[in-house]
Structure formats: structure tokens, C-alpha cells
Write an enzyme that holds these catalytic residues in place. Structure first.
Site, PDB file in Angstrom:
ATOM      1  N   ARG A  64      41.238  44.667  34.142  1.00  0.00           N
ATOM      2  CA  ARG A  64      41.749  45.973  34.582  1.00  0.00           C
ATOM      3  C   ARG A  64      42.692  45.846  35.762  1.00  0.00           C
ATOM      4  O   ARG A  64      43.558  46.688  35.969  1.00  0.00           O
ATOM      5  CB  ARG A  64      40.589  46.933  34.845  1.00  0.00           C
ATOM      6  N   GLU A 101      26.184  35.974  40.421  1.00  0.00           N
ATOM      7  CA  GLU A 101      24.733  36.181  40.482  1.00  0.00           C
ATOM      8  C   GLU A 101      23.998  35.187  39.582  1.00  0.00           C
ATOM      9  O   GLU A 101      22.901  34.746  39.889  1.00  0.00           O
ATOM     10  CB  GLU A 101      24.377  37.594  40.010  1.00  0.00           C
TER      11      GLU A 101
END
Length: 181
Positions: A64, A101
Site C-alpha cells: 500500500r 513478531e
């Protein structure tokens, strides 16, 4: 649209609960991109501090950030540089691994995309933990860019990414903040 750009942009962003995993509220800007007035306002607000400033390149983070970054580059009469996931660019690249993560990833850009000393604005749709954006700043600086700012439509301040960029001396501009993940 009303005279409150933040409220208008917030209303144009779709929130999707429990995506990509339970407990996460996904902030989807595709609805903003599909709304011509909201998209125009977001781009105008992202470039607002820099008209007339010498910005050589806008670097957009996949995917994006490509859409927003291309529009920002156009508004600033600057070139556009894609920062992609490893293995997606066809020529000689410079790469930087970074932690996520759940493990490691890497981003890269063409080695010849930016000349030493060029002034660059980094663009993406959202700043959360700041892992990718911080890696992108480090990558840009490694090849000699002056990172003027990093701009995002959405900030998730509870996750601390914008503060990580500020701690690296980067000016951060965000348009809408949402609490939580």
C-alpha cells in the site's frame, strides 16, 4: 467532506475485527483508497509540510506504500522508489533483515535507486510496531539517503512504532490514530 480531515479520513477507513488473528482490529485503507475525495485529502495531508522543499525521492513500502507513495511523489515532483520484500526486484539490490513478531524478514531496494545525499520521504499506509519502517529507514540511510520524514495514514500509537522512528531522529507525520492493535 467536512472541515475536519481527521474525522473524514477515520470514517473512510474500514475496521475489521479479529483479522489476521483473534483480538486484532485490522485497519483497512482500501476503502479510503476507493473513495476519491478521501484518497485526495489523505495525499494532500501527507505532503502538506513539504511543498516547495527539495525532496528528491519518495520511497514506498510494499504494497500500500506503493499506492500512496506514487501519489505523494507526483505531488512533490519527486521520483519514486519501491522498497520490497526480498527477492522481488530484478537488478542489483541492497537488503536488510529485520525482526518480526514471528521471526525474521528482509526488505530490499535497487542499489542504484537513490544517490548519496538525496532527500527522501518514506511512505506507508500504517505504522504499528515500526519494524518494517525502522528497517526501511536504516536501509535508506545505509545507501546514503537523507531521510527527511516518514509519513503514514494510520498510526497505532499503543504499539510504539512512530516513537521508535522519532528516537532515530526521523520526523513522523500520521493522519489518523487508533487505539489498540
Amino acid at each position: 467532506m467536512s472541515s475536519n480531515p481527521t474525522a473524514d479520513l477515520r470514517a473512510a477507513i474500514r475496521s475489521i475485527p479479529d483479522y489476521p488473528r483473534p483480538g486484532v482490529m485490522f485497519r483497512d485503507i482500501t476503502t479510503l483508497l476507493g473513495n476519491a475525495r478521501a484518497f485526495r485529502r489523505a495525499v494532500d495531508e501527507l505532503v502538506q509540510p513539504w511543498p516547495g522543499a527539495k525532496i528528491d525521492k519518495v520511497a514506498g513500502i510494499e504494497a500500500r506504500g506503493f499506492i500512496l507513495g506514487g501519489a505523494v511523489a507526483h505531488q512533490l515532483s519527486a521520483g519514486f522508489v519501491p522498497i520490497r520484500k526480498k527477492g522481488k526486484l530484478p537488478r542489483d539490490t541492497v537488503s536488510l533483515p529485520y525482526s518480526l513478531e514471528y521471526g525474521l524478514d528482509a526488505i530490499e531496494m535497487h542499489r542504484d535507486a537513490i544517490d548519496t545525499g538525496e532527500r527522501v520521504i518514506l511512505v506507508d499506509d500504517l505504522i504499528a510496531t515500526g519494524g518494517t519502517a525502522t528497517a526501511a529507514v536504516d536501509l535508506l540511510r545505509r545507501i546514503g539517503a537523507e531521510v527527511v520524514a516518514a509519513v503514514f495514514v494510520v498510526d497505532l500509537p499503543d504499539l510504539g512504532g512512530a516513537e521508535k522512528l522519532r528516537a532515530k531522529g526521523v520526523t513522523v507525520r500520521t493522519l489518523v490514530s487508533f487505539e489498540g492493535e
